[in-house]
Motif scaffolding. Structure first.
Motif, PDB file in Angstrom:
ATOM      1  N   PHE A  69       0.871  -1.360   0.041  1.00 36.55           N
ATOM      2  CA  PHE A  69       0.042   0.023   0.052  1.00 36.55           C
ATOM      3  C   PHE A  69       0.781   1.301  -0.161  1.00 36.55           C
ATOM      4  CE2 PHE A  69      -1.878   3.521   2.697  1.00 36.55           C
ATOM      5  CZ  PHE A  69      -2.787   3.796   1.703  1.00 36.55           C
ATOM      6  N   LEU A  70       2.099   1.120   0.707  1.00 33.34           N
ATOM      7  CA  LEU A  70       2.775   2.376   0.933  1.00 33.34           C
ATOM      8  C   LEU A  70       3.308   2.693  -0.711  1.00 33.34           C
ATOM      9  CD1 LEU A  70       4.526   1.674   4.334  1.00 33.34           C
ATOM     10  CD2 LEU A  70       2.899   3.629   3.806  1.00 33.34           C
ATOM     11  N   ILE A  71       3.762   1.536  -1.240  1.00 36.41           N
ATOM     12  CA  ILE A  71       4.313   1.883  -2.635  1.00 36.41           C
ATOM     13  C   ILE A  71       3.108   2.312  -3.668  1.00 36.41           C
ATOM     14  CG2 ILE A  71       5.526   0.521  -4.635  1.00 36.41           C
ATOM     15  CD1 ILE A  71       6.788  -1.288  -2.430  1.00 36.41           C
ATOM     16  N   ALA A  72       2.229   1.644  -3.529  1.00 38.49           N
ATOM     17  CA  ALA A  72       1.273   2.274  -4.619  1.00 38.49           C
ATOM     18  C   ALA A  72       0.814   3.288  -4.209  1.00 38.49           C
ATOM     19  CB  ALA A  72      -0.192   1.022  -4.565  1.00 38.49           C
ATOM     20  N   SER A  73       0.396   3.736  -2.848  1.00 41.57           N
ATOM     21  CA  SER A  73      -0.037   5.090  -2.735  1.00 41.57           C
ATOM     22  C   SER A  73       1.027   6.145  -2.888  1.00 41.57           C
ATOM     23  CB  SER A  73      -0.379   5.244  -1.170  1.00 41.57           C
ATOM     24  OG  SER A  73       0.434   5.188  -0.218  1.00 41.57           O
ATOM     25  N   ALA A  74       2.292   6.033  -2.855  1.00 39.63           N
ATOM     26  CA  ALA A  74       3.427   6.955  -3.267  1.00 39.63           C
ATOM     27  C   ALA A  74       3.092   7.164  -4.699  1.00 39.63           C
ATOM     28  CB  ALA A  74       4.673   6.341  -3.035  1.00 39.63           C
ATOM     29  N   VAL A  75       2.848   6.040  -5.578  1.00 37.39           N
ATOM     30  CA  VAL A  75       2.748   6.382  -7.032  1.00 37.39           C
ATOM     31  C   VAL A  75       1.435   7.186  -7.196  1.00 37.39           C
ATOM     32  CG1 VAL A  75       2.302   5.431  -9.258  1.00 37.39           C
ATOM     33  CG2 VAL A  75       4.080   4.355  -7.533  1.00 37.39           C
ATOM     34  N   PHE A  76       0.150   6.775  -6.915  1.00 35.38           N
ATOM     35  CA  PHE A  76      -0.970   7.566  -7.237  1.00 35.38           C
ATOM     36  C   PHE A  76      -1.119   8.828  -6.488  1.00 35.38           C
ATOM     37  CE2 PHE A  76      -3.177   4.675  -4.027  1.00 35.38           C
ATOM     38  CZ  PHE A  76      -3.540   5.897  -3.053  1.00 35.38           C
ATOM     39  N   ARG A  77      -0.623   9.108  -5.270  1.00 30.06           N
ATOM     40  CA  ARG A  77      -0.577  10.380  -4.609  1.00 30.06           C
ATOM     41  C   ARG A  77       0.222  11.241  -5.546  1.00 30.06           C
ATOM     42  NH1 ARG A  77       1.824  10.177   0.596  1.00 30.06           N
ATOM     43  NH2 ARG A  77       2.411   8.174   0.205  1.00 30.06           N
ATOM     44  N   ASP A  78       1.283  10.884  -6.178  1.00 31.74           N
ATOM     45  CA  ASP A  78       2.175  11.844  -6.999  1.00 31.74           C
ATOM     46  C   ASP A  78       1.330  12.106  -8.115  1.00 31.74           C
ATOM     47  OD1 ASP A  78       4.571  13.141  -7.626  1.00 31.74           O
ATOM     48  OD2 ASP A  78       4.888  11.580  -9.166  1.00 31.74           O
ATOM     49  N   GLY A  79       0.641  11.322  -8.673  1.00 32.38           N
ATOM     50  CA  GLY A  79      -0.504  11.407  -9.784  1.00 32.38           C
ATOM     51  C   GLY A  79      -1.267  12.230  -9.479  1.00 32.38           C
ATOM     52  N   LEU A  80      -1.943  12.374  -8.238  1.00 29.56           N
ATOM     53  CA  LEU A  80      -2.885  13.391  -7.596  1.00 29.56           C
ATOM     54  C   LEU A  80      -2.215  14.691  -7.724  1.00 29.56           C
ATOM     55  CD1 LEU A  80      -4.396  10.991  -4.959  1.00 29.56           C
ATOM     56  CD2 LEU A  80      -5.543  11.491  -7.167  1.00 29.56           C
ATOM     57  N   THR A  81      -1.085  14.777  -6.887  1.00 23.54           N
ATOM     58  CA  THR A  81      -0.403  15.938  -6.828  1.00 23.54           C
ATOM     59  C   THR A  81      -0.233  16.553  -8.162  1.00 23.54           C
ATOM     60  OG1 THR A  81       0.782  15.292  -4.957  1.00 23.54           O
ATOM     61  CG2 THR A  81       1.538  17.067  -6.199  1.00 23.54           C
ATOM     62  N   GLY A  82       0.233  15.756  -9.287  1.00 21.15           N
ATOM     63  CA  GLY A  82       0.354  16.237 -10.566  1.00 21.15           C
ATOM     64  C   GLY A  82      -0.899  17.062 -11.148  1.00 21.15           C
ATOM     65  N   VAL A  83      -2.221  16.391 -10.869  1.00 18.97           N
ATOM     66  CA  VAL A  83      -3.274  17.021 -11.447  1.00 18.97           C
ATOM     67  C   VAL A  83      -3.728  18.489 -11.000  1.00 18.97           C
ATOM     68  CG1 VAL A  83      -5.829  17.037 -11.307  1.00 18.97           C
ATOM     69  CG2 VAL A  83      -4.461  14.594 -11.547  1.00 18.97           C
ATOM     70  N   PHE A  84      -3.097  18.743  -9.804  1.00 15.41           N
ATOM     71  CA  PHE A  84      -3.128  20.141  -9.146  1.00 15.41           C
ATOM     72  C   PHE A  84      -2.167  21.219  -9.648  1.00 15.41           C
ATOM     73  CE2 PHE A  84      -6.829  18.944  -6.582  1.00 15.41           C
ATOM     74  CZ  PHE A  84      -7.675  20.150  -6.554  1.00 15.41           C
ATOM     75  N   THR A  85      -0.583  20.305  -9.677  1.00 16.18           N
ATOM     76  CA  THR A  85       0.337  21.014  -9.654  1.00 16.18           C
ATOM     77  C   THR A  85       0.614  21.640 -11.299  1.00 16.18           C
ATOM     78  OG1 THR A  85       1.545  19.504  -8.151  1.00 16.18           O
ATOM     79  CG2 THR A  85       2.832  21.032  -9.985  1.00 16.18           C
ATOM     80  N   PHE A  86       0.122  20.654 -12.179  1.00 12.66           N
ATOM     81  CA  PHE A  86       0.119  21.130 -13.517  1.00 12.66           C
ATOM     82  C   PHE A  86      -1.043  21.575 -14.091  1.00 12.66           C
ATOM     83  CE2 PHE A  86       3.689  17.981 -13.027  1.00 12.66           C
ATOM     84  CZ  PHE A  86       4.569  18.855 -13.301  1.00 12.66           C
ATOM     85  N   GLY A  87      -2.376  21.559 -13.504  1.00 11.56           N
ATOM     86  CA  GLY A  87      -3.512  21.876 -13.985  1.00 11.56           C
ATOM     87  C   GLY A  87      -3.563  23.370 -14.553  1.00 11.56           C
ATOM     88  N   ALA A  88      -2.858  24.125 -13.635  1.00 12.61           N
ATOM     89  CA  ALA A  88      -2.958  25.826 -14.086  1.00 12.61           C
ATOM     90  C   ALA A  88      -1.957  25.768 -15.343  1.00 12.61           C
ATOM     91  CB  ALA A  88      -2.405  26.467 -12.995  1.00 12.61           C
ATOM     92  N   VAL A  89      -0.970  24.800 -15.578  1.00 11.70           N
ATOM     93  CA  VAL A  89      -0.140  25.186 -16.716  1.00 11.70           C
ATOM     94  C   VAL A  89      -0.991  24.699 -18.021  1.00 11.70           C
ATOM     95  CG1 VAL A  89       2.026  24.295 -17.830  1.00 11.70           C
ATOM     96  CG2 VAL A  89       2.034  24.927 -15.395  1.00 11.70           C
ATOM     97  N   LEU A 100      -1.020   8.370 -17.148  1.00  8.86           N
ATOM     98  CA  LEU A 100      -0.335   6.776 -17.037  1.00  8.86           C
ATOM     99  C   LEU A 100       0.328   6.659 -15.743  1.00  8.86           C
ATOM    100  CD1 LEU A 100       1.869   7.207 -20.250  1.00  8.86           C
ATOM    101  CD2 LEU A 100       0.049   5.653 -20.015  1.00  8.86           C
ATOM    102  N   VAL A 101       0.654   7.826 -14.914  1.00  9.41           N
ATOM    103  CA  VAL A 101       1.034   7.649 -13.541  1.00  9.41           C
ATOM    104  C   VAL A 101       0.040   7.235 -12.609  1.00  9.41           C
ATOM    105  CG1 VAL A 101       1.958   8.942 -11.488  1.00  9.41           C
ATOM    106  CG2 VAL A 101       2.955   9.392 -13.773  1.00  9.41           C
ATOM    107  N   LEU A 102      -1.285   7.660 -12.915  1.00  9.44           N
ATOM    108  CA  LEU A 102      -2.608   7.510 -12.039  1.00  9.44           C
ATOM    109  C   LEU A 102      -2.939   5.835 -12.430  1.00  9.44           C
ATOM    110  CD1 LEU A 102      -4.543  10.751 -12.723  1.00  9.44           C
ATOM    111  CD2 LEU A 102      -3.662   9.836 -10.521  1.00  9.44           C
ATOM    112  N   ALA A 103      -2.986   5.557 -13.739  1.00  7.79           N
ATOM    113  CA  ALA A 103      -3.137   4.108 -13.916  1.00  7.79           C
ATOM    114  C   ALA A 103      -2.069   3.096 -13.653  1.00  7.79           C
ATOM    115  CB  ALA A 103      -2.869   3.965 -15.678  1.00  7.79           C
ATOM    116  N   LEU A 104      -0.696   3.492 -13.168  1.00 10.25           N
ATOM    117  CA  LEU A 104       0.225   2.629 -12.706  1.00 10.25           C
ATOM    118  C   LEU A 104      -0.022   2.617 -11.262  1.00 10.25           C
ATOM    119  CD1 LEU A 104       2.727   1.222 -12.516  1.00 10.25           C
ATOM    120  CD2 LEU A 104       3.989   3.182 -12.214  1.00 10.25           C
ATOM    121  N   GLY A 105      -0.534   3.650 -10.517  1.00  5.66           N
ATOM    122  CA  GLY A 105      -0.858   3.538  -9.405  1.00  5.66           C
ATOM    123  C   GLY A 105      -2.125   2.755  -8.991  1.00  5.66           C
TER     124      GLY A 105
END
Length: 445
Positions: A252-272, A413-418
């Protein structure tokens, strides 16, 4: 070590409100400073030192974004290094309020310092340093803040309480953004700097209630005082031990690390993406930010009841599937106009909050109370260890295709990997999942 059940509290209990107030206040740093306002200010033309029509302008602007990225990357490494130490030491003495207070004070002080960042190239690195320091302090505080969730909840209510806190952060972001957008930000650079002061006061005020209303639970103190190097040696041993004794938690720690990074990416790059791909103006990006926080806040609050009823894993899996589907459609229809981002960008926000809060709730169900700080610290560390994946995927696909629209596909793709990594993880509603917390049978009145 078995810990006696803590007294159950109601969802609308003053202690829950006091705990959630920290999330509400932290929106000043997350929404205003790092997402929609101050980092945009730092990468504006004022810091480039080159006129928009002059040679080298694009290079100078790219250097600003790169510099900010490197600063945040260094902050991420620092968080990965200190989070397990912070968590384990708070476990040792059973105190979470003091380190939370110190971390909150540092975050507020960093925002006070941002008032001094003049719109000039000479102040750029000072601004980056303040954002990075604030990021490290915020993440260190979040380790103890998240661990405080356990004594406030039971296995049957942790989803609702976690969601209430996360939703409070989104709503706090809406209120503060609307306040600043309609008052200070239109003034210009001085208004942005004043906004940083307002954010510092906002965070400091709302960080106080939890320090008085949620007492330390000395019963969970392990008494194990380790030096820094010994803490890292124990961290490695614990990871190996998880692989042998609790592989589900490690997965779970590994999987959540990946999909949480994808979630962060949604907001981080959303404005861009909104600006570069769909042609949003800065004002439209801010309006979208308010709408995004509103949608995420409401969906997060509602998801808490589904979490407690059906378990956190179904909420996480449903959210990840929704994110992958909506992101793919947004990518496919990117040339159809702004309505695509309004519809499917907000649909993405619909699923981000539930995935975030149920991830925290699932970990809370799986960890023993006396190891909460340590394992929430490891949760932060694994998240930071994977924090390069979404940015790298976004940058790589953009560079290969020479089209920022393909960055959307990188995040998908990151979210799909998670999503794939979460498939073997076990996580149910059953109070037995929280057996390590010795809270079976307890429930809210």
């Amino acid at each position: 070590m078995t810990v006696a059940p803590a007294p159950a509290v109601r969802l609308l209990d003053r202690r829950v409100f006091a705990w959630a107030a920290w999330d509400w206040g932290s929106a000043s740093f997350n929404a205003v400073i790092t997402t929609f306002v101050f980092t945009v200010y730092l990468t504006s033309d004022a810091f480039a030192g080159v006129a928009p029509d002059a040679p080298g302008y694009k290079v100078a602007k790219a250097a600003l974004s790169s510099g900010l990225g490197w600063g945040l990357a260094i902050a991420g490494v620092a968080v990965a290094l200190i989070a397990p130490v912070v968590g384990r030491r708070s476990d040792a003495v059973g105190r979470r309020r003091r380190p939370l207070a110190i971390a909150s004070a540092v975050v507020a002080a960093s925002m006070v310092g941002m008032f001094l960042v003049q719109p000039s190239p000479g102040f750029f690195w000072f601004g980056v340093a303040l954002v990075s320091i604030g990021t490290v302090a915020y993440e260190a505080g979040a380790v103890n803040y998240n661990a405080m969730l356990l004594p406030l909840s039971t296995p049957k209510s942790i989803g609702r309480i976690s969601a209430f806190g996360w939703a409070s952060g989104y709503v706090g972001g809406i209120v503060l953004l609307v306040l600043l957008v309609t008052t200070l930000i239109p003034i210009g650079s001085f208004g942005v700097r004043l906004s940083a002061l307002v954010c510092a006061i906002w965070f400091a005020v709302f960080a106080v209630p939890v320090l008085f209303a949620v007492p330390d639970d000395r019963r969970i103190a392990t008494g194990e005082q380790l030096g820094v190097l010994a803490t890292y040696r124990r961290l490695i041993a614990d990871v190996v031990g998880l692989w042998r004794s609790d592989r589900n938690l490690l997965l779970f720690l590994i999987a959540s690390a990946v999909f949480r990074d994808g979630l962060t990416g949604v907001f981080t790059f959303g404005a861009v993406i909104a600006a570069a791909v769909f042609g949003f103006t800065f004002s439209e990006v801010l309006v979208f930010g308010v709408a995004a926080n509103l949608v995420a806040g409401v969906s997060t609050l509602i998801s808490g009841r589904f979490d407690d009823r059906y378990g956190p894993k179904p909420v996480i899996m449903t959210s990840l599937v929704g994110l992958v589907v909506c992101g793919t459609i947004a990518f496919a229809l990117q040339h159809e106009g702004r309505w695509v981002f309004w519809v499917f960008g907000l649909a993405l926000c619909l699923f981000v909050g539930p995935a975030q809060t149920s991830s925290r709730a699932l970990l809370g169900r799986l960890v023993p109370a006396e190891r909460a700080g340590e394992l929430f610290g490891l949760y932060a560390t694994t998240g930071r260890a994977a924090s390069f994946i979404a940015p790298a995927a976004f940058a790589a696909l953009t560079a290969i295709a020479q089209d920022q629209g393909f960055g959307i596909l990188g995040i998908v793709l990151v979210l799909a990997l998670g999503l794939v990594l979460m498939l073997p993880v076990k996580g149910s509603f059953s109070p037995a999942e929280g057996a390590g917390r010795a809270l079976e049978g307890a429930d809210h009145p």
